[in-house]
Structure formats: C-alpha cells, structure tokens
Design an enzyme around this catalytic site. Sequence first.
Site, PDB file in Angstrom:
ATOM      1  N   SER A 109       0.832  -1.206   0.000  1.00  0.00           N
ATOM      2  CA  SER A 109       0.000   0.000   0.000  1.00  0.00           C
ATOM      3  C   SER A 109       0.865   1.255   0.000  1.00  0.00           C
ATOM      4  O   SER A 109       1.670   1.473   0.917  1.00  0.00           O
ATOM      5  CB  SER A 109      -0.911   0.010   1.233  1.00  0.00           C
ATOM      6  OG  SER A 109      -1.591   1.245   1.287  1.00  0.00           O
ATOM      7  N   HIS A 113      -1.537  -1.053  -4.101  1.00  0.00           N
ATOM      8  CA  HIS A 113      -2.786  -0.626  -3.478  1.00  0.00           C
ATOM      9  C   HIS A 113      -2.739   0.891  -3.298  1.00  0.00           C
ATOM     10  O   HIS A 113      -1.812   1.428  -2.677  1.00  0.00           O
ATOM     11  CB  HIS A 113      -2.950  -1.339  -2.136  1.00  0.00           C
ATOM     12  CG  HIS A 113      -4.259  -1.106  -1.469  1.00  0.00           C
ATOM     13  ND1 HIS A 113      -5.430  -1.752  -1.838  1.00  0.00           N
ATOM     14  CD2 HIS A 113      -4.602  -0.292  -0.441  1.00  0.00           C
ATOM     15  CE1 HIS A 113      -6.415  -1.353  -1.065  1.00  0.00           C
ATOM     16  NE2 HIS A 113      -5.944  -0.449  -0.207  1.00  0.00           N
ATOM     17  N   ASP A 138      -4.708   4.055  -1.874  1.00  0.00           N
ATOM     18  CA  ASP A 138      -5.770   4.476  -0.952  1.00  0.00           C
ATOM     19  C   ASP A 138      -6.195   5.904  -1.240  1.00  0.00           C
ATOM     20  O   ASP A 138      -5.408   6.835  -1.045  1.00  0.00           O
ATOM     21  CB  ASP A 138      -5.249   4.398   0.486  1.00  0.00           C
ATOM     22  CG  ASP A 138      -5.193   2.975   0.995  1.00  0.00           C
ATOM     23  OD1 ASP A 138      -6.202   2.265   0.875  1.00  0.00           O
ATOM     24  OD2 ASP A 138      -4.130   2.571   1.503  1.00  0.00           O
ATOM     25  N   MET A 168      -8.501   8.882  -0.106  1.00  0.00           N
ATOM     26  CA  MET A 168      -9.270   9.358   1.060  1.00  0.00           C
ATOM     27  C   MET A 168      -9.717  10.792   0.809  1.00  0.00           C
ATOM     28  O   MET A 168      -8.901  11.618   0.390  1.00  0.00           O
ATOM     29  CB  MET A 168      -8.391   9.307   2.302  1.00  0.00           C
ATOM     30  CG  MET A 168      -7.871   7.920   2.601  1.00  0.00           C
ATOM     31  SD  MET A 168      -6.808   7.960   4.052  1.00  0.00           S
ATOM     32  CE  MET A 168      -6.425   6.229   4.204  1.00  0.00           C
ATOM     33  N   HIS A 175      -8.521   1.893  -3.986  1.00  0.00           N
ATOM     34  CA  HIS A 175      -9.475   1.740  -2.876  1.00  0.00           C
ATOM     35  C   HIS A 175     -10.057   3.113  -2.554  1.00  0.00           C
ATOM     36  O   HIS A 175      -9.366   3.968  -2.004  1.00  0.00           O
ATOM     37  CB  HIS A 175      -8.711   1.138  -1.682  1.00  0.00           C
ATOM     38  CG  HIS A 175      -9.527   1.006  -0.445  1.00  0.00           C
ATOM     39  ND1 HIS A 175      -8.966   0.764   0.792  1.00  0.00           N
ATOM     40  CD2 HIS A 175     -10.869   1.068  -0.237  1.00  0.00           C
ATOM     41  CE1 HIS A 175      -9.922   0.693   1.701  1.00  0.00           C
ATOM     42  NE2 HIS A 175     -11.082   0.892   1.102  1.00  0.00           N
ATOM     43  N   MET A 195     -12.033   5.395  -0.487  1.00  0.00           N
ATOM     44  CA  MET A 195     -12.667   5.693   0.798  1.00  0.00           C
ATOM     45  C   MET A 195     -13.243   7.094   0.675  1.00  0.00           C
ATOM     46  O   MET A 195     -12.699   8.077   1.196  1.00  0.00           O
ATOM     47  CB  MET A 195     -11.621   5.607   1.922  1.00  0.00           C
ATOM     48  CG  MET A 195     -11.219   4.182   2.224  1.00  0.00           C
ATOM     49  SD  MET A 195      -9.625   4.084   3.045  1.00  0.00           S
ATOM     50  CE  MET A 195      -8.564   4.130   1.629  1.00  0.00           C
ATOM     51  N   MET A 228     -12.257  -5.036   5.461  1.00  0.00           N
ATOM     52  CA  MET A 228     -11.340  -4.139   6.170  1.00  0.00           C
ATOM     53  C   MET A 228     -11.012  -4.724   7.542  1.00  0.00           C
ATOM     54  O   MET A 228     -11.908  -5.123   8.293  1.00  0.00           O
ATOM     55  CB  MET A 228     -11.965  -2.744   6.354  1.00  0.00           C
ATOM     56  CG  MET A 228     -12.075  -1.895   5.092  1.00  0.00           C
ATOM     57  SD  MET A 228     -10.500  -1.601   4.244  1.00  0.00           S
ATOM     58  CE  MET A 228      -9.541  -0.741   5.497  1.00  0.00           C
ATOM     59  N   GLY A 283      -8.726   4.966   7.190  1.00  0.00           N
ATOM     60  CA  GLY A 283      -8.378   6.367   7.397  1.00  0.00           C
ATOM     61  C   GLY A 283      -6.884   6.580   7.609  1.00  0.00           C
ATOM     62  O   GLY A 283      -6.347   7.605   7.212  1.00  0.00           O
ATOM     63  N   GLY A 294      -0.834   1.961   9.608  1.00  0.00           N
ATOM     64  CA  GLY A 294      -0.136   1.673  10.857  1.00  0.00           C
ATOM     65  C   GLY A 294      -1.005   1.375  12.056  1.00  0.00           C
ATOM     66  O   GLY A 294      -0.542   1.431  13.192  1.00  0.00           O
ATOM     67  N   ASP A 312      -7.134  -5.763   4.474  1.00  0.00           N
ATOM     68  CA  ASP A 312      -6.448  -4.474   4.402  1.00  0.00           C
ATOM     69  C   ASP A 312      -6.479  -3.815   5.775  1.00  0.00           C
ATOM     70  O   ASP A 312      -7.550  -3.508   6.299  1.00  0.00           O
ATOM     71  CB  ASP A 312      -7.176  -3.606   3.358  1.00  0.00           C
ATOM     72  CG  ASP A 312      -6.563  -2.231   3.194  1.00  0.00           C
ATOM     73  OD1 ASP A 312      -5.447  -1.988   3.682  1.00  0.00           O
ATOM     74  OD2 ASP A 312      -7.222  -1.382   2.545  1.00  0.00           O
ATOM     75  N   GLY A 313      -5.283  -3.597   6.334  1.00  0.00           N
ATOM     76  CA  GLY A 313      -5.172  -2.903   7.620  1.00  0.00           C
ATOM     77  C   GLY A 313      -4.497  -3.777   8.663  1.00  0.00           C
ATOM     78  O   GLY A 313      -4.997  -4.859   8.992  1.00  0.00           O
TER      79      GLY A 313
END
Length: 225
Positions: free
Chosen positions: A6, A31, A33, A35, A64, A66, A135, A140, A143, A173-174
């Site tokens: 990611s 990946h 992200d 946001m 992805h 969000m 998820m 958001g 880490g 993911d996460g």
Amino acid sequence: MIIAPSLLAADYGNFARDSIKAQRAGGEWLHLDIMDGHFVPNISFGPATVKALRSLTRLFFDVHLMCSKPEVLLESFSKAGADQMTVHVELGTRVEPLLWKIRSLGKKVGLAVNPPTNIASVQPYLDKIDLLLVMTVNPGFGGQPFIEETLPKIQQAAVWRRERRLNYRIQVDGGITFNTAAECARVGADTFVSGTGLFGQPRMKTAVAKMRKIVEEVRTASSGA
Ligand code: DX5
Ligand code: ZN
C-alpha cells in the site's frame, strides 16, 4: 495469492521511487488508498498522482476509494490508469449503480466492508464483484493494529464463495503483518494489502517473499486438511 503493497505507507516525497520499489520487491498489485476527508478523517492523493505513477510500473493498480461520492471520481481514476476500483458497501443504495459504473468503464469491480458493518450487507452484491475487501482496521490511517474480530467475517465470505460457486477474491487491508496475514489466510483470504508491514521493513523484497511463503504454507496446510 496476491500481495499488494500500500502506497499510503511509502515516502510521500518519493512516490515514484517507492512504486518502482514495490514492483521490484515482487508485489503483484499496488494498493492506492484514496481518502476524501469526509468518508474518512484523512486526505491522501488523487487521480493526478495515480496518472503520474502509471507509466512507471506494470503493477496492477488497485484503487481503494474511501470516498463519500465515488460517482464523481470513477471516470477520472479510470482514465488515470486504475485497473480495479473498490467502493464501500456503507454507501447503501448507491452501491449497485457504482458497481455497474465501474464494470462499464472496463475495470475490475471491488466492494469493501468496514469492521463495524455486518458482513451480511455485502451478500446481495457477491455475484457482481471481482473482489471483496474485508477491512481489518477502521479506514483512514496506516499503521493501525489489526482487529481480530474481523476474522469471522473473512471466514463467512469464504463460505459464501464456496457455497455459491463464485470466484471473487477475498482481500484484507489494515494491520497486515506476517502473523496477521497467516491468520487471515487460515480463514480464506487470498489477497493481502500491507503498508507499514512491507514498506516499514529494511528489505522490502525479503519481506514480500517472507509474507508469500508464510501465506502459501498456511494455504497448502488448509487445503490438505
Ligand atoms: C487504511 C487503508 C489501508 C492502509 C493499510 O485506511 O485502507 O490500505 O494503507 O496500512 P497498514 O498496512 O499500515 O495498516
Ligand atoms: Zn486500503
């Protein structure tokens, strides 16, 4: 299985270098992200960044979203070079037209479900998607620690896939590390997003190879069981 580093965990001043690094390390997907500061309390990057990275790597671009209003973004990300776009089931009645729109743009179709959302909410869409993203943290931020309570949801997604003879990928993911990747693989995940868990390692290539080996061993053991 697929490993998707990611970019959120990369060096923000060196996205070009770090995208190439992800490819050289042996990840299959990148990946990305997205946001919007509304669906999640953070802002990342947009289509212009994705476009700038597109020519630098052959990696499959796993976008992805969000975002509260993906309808206004799908065309831009499609043009920017996305190979797959994932929207969230939390968008309710807008999900079905969004999935259709992604398909009509000629892209792979992903659907994501957040940790507090019941896994049953994805059931009506399972025959319309290429990928289900369960998820494993609240989206958001990178880490964060893996939420163990998401494991039964992954398992349920795998049961439905078998029972209904579908072949969507099951992505997690996460908080994905060597240990949590193994836990997810044990219950049926086949596609692993990892930011800090890979970019945070001193040698990313060694880390990708190690994660792949761990997951493959779990998958072989479970299929023989
Ligand atoms: C979380 C994002 C993730 C994030 C994962 O909101 O959707 O893709 O990059 O980061 P790590 O692997 O660091 O938990
Ligand atoms: Zn993500």
